[in-house]
Write a protein that holds these residues in place. Sequence first.
Motif, PDB file in Angstrom:
ATOM      1  N   LEU A 140      12.571  -4.280  -1.734  1.00  0.00           N
ATOM      2  CA  LEU A 140      13.555  -3.926  -2.756  1.00  0.00           C
ATOM      3  C   LEU A 140      12.861  -3.687  -4.096  1.00  0.00           C
ATOM      4  N   LEU A 141      11.971  -4.615  -4.428  1.00  0.00           N
ATOM      5  CA  LEU A 141      11.249  -4.532  -5.700  1.00  0.00           C
ATOM      6  C   LEU A 141      10.464  -3.216  -5.796  1.00  0.00           C
ATOM      7  N   PHE A 142       9.657  -2.941  -4.740  1.00  0.00           N
ATOM      8  CA  PHE A 142       8.854  -1.713  -4.758  1.00  0.00           C
ATOM      9  C   PHE A 142       9.745  -0.489  -4.764  1.00  0.00           C
ATOM     10  N   GLY A 143      10.835  -0.545  -3.991  1.00  0.00           N
ATOM     11  CA  GLY A 143      11.759   0.586  -3.935  1.00  0.00           C
ATOM     12  C   GLY A 143      12.316   0.894  -5.303  1.00  0.00           C
ATOM     13  N   LEU A 144      12.742  -0.162  -6.010  1.00  0.00           N
ATOM     14  CA  LEU A 144      13.272   0.031  -7.368  1.00  0.00           C
ATOM     15  C   LEU A 144      12.213   0.658  -8.269  1.00  0.00           C
ATOM     16  N   GLY A 145      10.999   0.080  -8.192  1.00  0.00           N
ATOM     17  CA  GLY A 145       9.898   0.607  -9.015  1.00  0.00           C
ATOM     18  C   GLY A 145       9.675   2.079  -8.754  1.00  0.00           C
ATOM     19  N   ILE A 160       0.833  -1.205   0.000  1.00  0.00           N
ATOM     20  CA  ILE A 160       0.000   0.000   0.000  1.00  0.00           C
ATOM     21  C   ILE A 160       0.866   1.253   0.000  1.00  0.00           C
ATOM     22  N   ALA A 161       1.905   1.253   0.856  1.00  0.00           N
ATOM     23  CA  ALA A 161       2.767   2.432   0.949  1.00  0.00           C
ATOM     24  C   ALA A 161       3.409   2.737  -0.386  1.00  0.00           C
ATOM     25  N   SER A 162       3.889   1.685  -1.087  1.00  0.00           N
ATOM     26  CA  SER A 162       4.535   1.927  -2.377  1.00  0.00           C
ATOM     27  C   SER A 162       3.532   2.490  -3.376  1.00  0.00           C
ATOM     28  N   ALA A 199      12.408 -13.210   5.990  1.00  0.00           N
ATOM     29  CA  ALA A 199      13.177 -11.975   5.795  1.00  0.00           C
ATOM     30  C   ALA A 199      13.372 -11.689   4.324  1.00  0.00           C
ATOM     31  N   SER A 200      13.681 -12.741   3.545  1.00  0.00           N
ATOM     32  CA  SER A 200      13.958 -12.489   2.128  1.00  0.00           C
ATOM     33  C   SER A 200      12.683 -12.118   1.375  1.00  0.00           C
ATOM     34  N   ILE A 201      11.542 -12.692   1.797  1.00  0.00           N
ATOM     35  CA  ILE A 201      10.294 -12.324   1.114  1.00  0.00           C
ATOM     36  C   ILE A 201       9.958 -10.853   1.353  1.00  0.00           C
ATOM     37  N   VAL A 202       9.957 -10.456   2.634  1.00  0.00           N
ATOM     38  CA  VAL A 202       9.626  -9.060   2.925  1.00  0.00           C
ATOM     39  C   VAL A 202      10.685  -8.128   2.359  1.00  0.00           C
ATOM     40  N   GLY A 203      11.959  -8.504   2.551  1.00  0.00           N
ATOM     41  CA  GLY A 203      13.048  -7.673   2.022  1.00  0.00           C
ATOM     42  C   GLY A 203      12.979  -7.570   0.515  1.00  0.00           C
TER      43      GLY A 203
END
Lengths: 191, 268
Positions: B17-22, A81-83, B9-13
């Motif tokens: 990462l994915l959303f951050g890149l996007g 949601i935040a993204s 951890a890897s799923i949430v991380g």
Amino acid sequence: MREIIIIVLSAVLVENFVLTQFLGVCPFIGVSKRINTALGMGGAVIFVMTFASAITKLVFDYLLEPNSLEYLNIIAFILVIASLVQFVEIVLKRFVPPLYKALGIYLPLITTNCAVLGMALMGIEREYSLGATVLFGLGAGLGFTLALVLFAGVREKLEENDIPESLKGFSISLIAAALVSVAFFGFQGLF
Amino acid sequence: MVANLLISASIVGGLGLLFGLGLSVASKVFEVKVDEKVTKIREILPGANCGACGQTGCDAFAECLVEGKCDISGCPVAGDELVEELGEILGIEAGSTVAKTARVMCSGTYDNCKQKFDYSGVEDCVAAANLYGGPPACTYGCVGLGNCVRACPFDAIVMVDGLARIIESKCKSCEKCVVACPKNIIEMVPKCNEYTVTCKSLDKGAVVRKNCSVGCIGCRKCSKVCPVDAISFEGTLAKINPDICTNCGECMKACPVNSIKRHKCELV
């Protein structure tokens, strides 16, 4: 077909997130001063809810459930949601700066709008299919917009009225909100 | 156990990462260019966000300047130098501005002005002024409860013996006190007009004399000695025209009630 209509209509009217479940009340009061900003906010929430419902469903079905990590759902959903909200913010800032300014702090606050998270969690809980979840998200967003716009209309009218001194401002808004909510309870038992 | 930790951890991380890149891609694609002039101007503006320019704050004023909708001398807090700098950034010739200051047009301290009653209500000039015109016997005088002190964003006003005093070296002429005063006794004057009639009373001379020992009684001695005819009268109240006054100080010497005061000019 019948099922689609039921899911959307019940999310909009019978289970209206703001007026019958009392989720997302903060922006409901905050951004309902003008119909224009209410529509803008509603649009942003519809977008976020529709996409959030799809993505959270996928995340839950393909990442969390197979690894029996259901307990991570809230943290993962908030991330989604935040993204999405951040994305909407970037887009609005670029293309509709006046709306961006009018929404102000309430735009980033969609992140913590409990209506959005509540919609995502409820969709999972009711074990909807992917398509039904998206429809549910869309309906929830439409319901939010409907509530916001209706109430903005009421508030615009209120401003022209002669209100007793002690009720001016927020008090009369809250009373009006309660009455609008009572009206929505009339849809109870529609389906 | 460890595997579980790693997976969660890897799923949430990974999602993060994915959303951050996007998002970082999106912010590049939909970048909004902020005019660098706005940032530059914003940096040199006083930054008190006092709103005296008519905008909501220094940010809005900077934008308004770049759009060409505001005048560069619109910021009353900015001195000549700052206005010149603004002009340089915007490529506009700066017109000269006269440094102004707020001045209290009253000398009614507790010693000078009689009090009608002891006021013990809310510490607010407006509230007190609504009660029979306030505690001072003179209805035009300073109420002395400090609305202007609270309004001043620059700590340039102090209350001394029931009279507001403006420290003119600190005054940035934002005019907040002018608005805050219910008696309208604070006025904006050019900083280097050192002599002012510090009285606003329009009462007749005898009434003024009864209420206050330093009120202008309209004797016209000052206008007689003024070499440049800068003093005019509104009924029985003298007023010095700042455009004509040459700061000679003759009027202050001539005033029998010490109503004309000198405020030394200190340009910063």
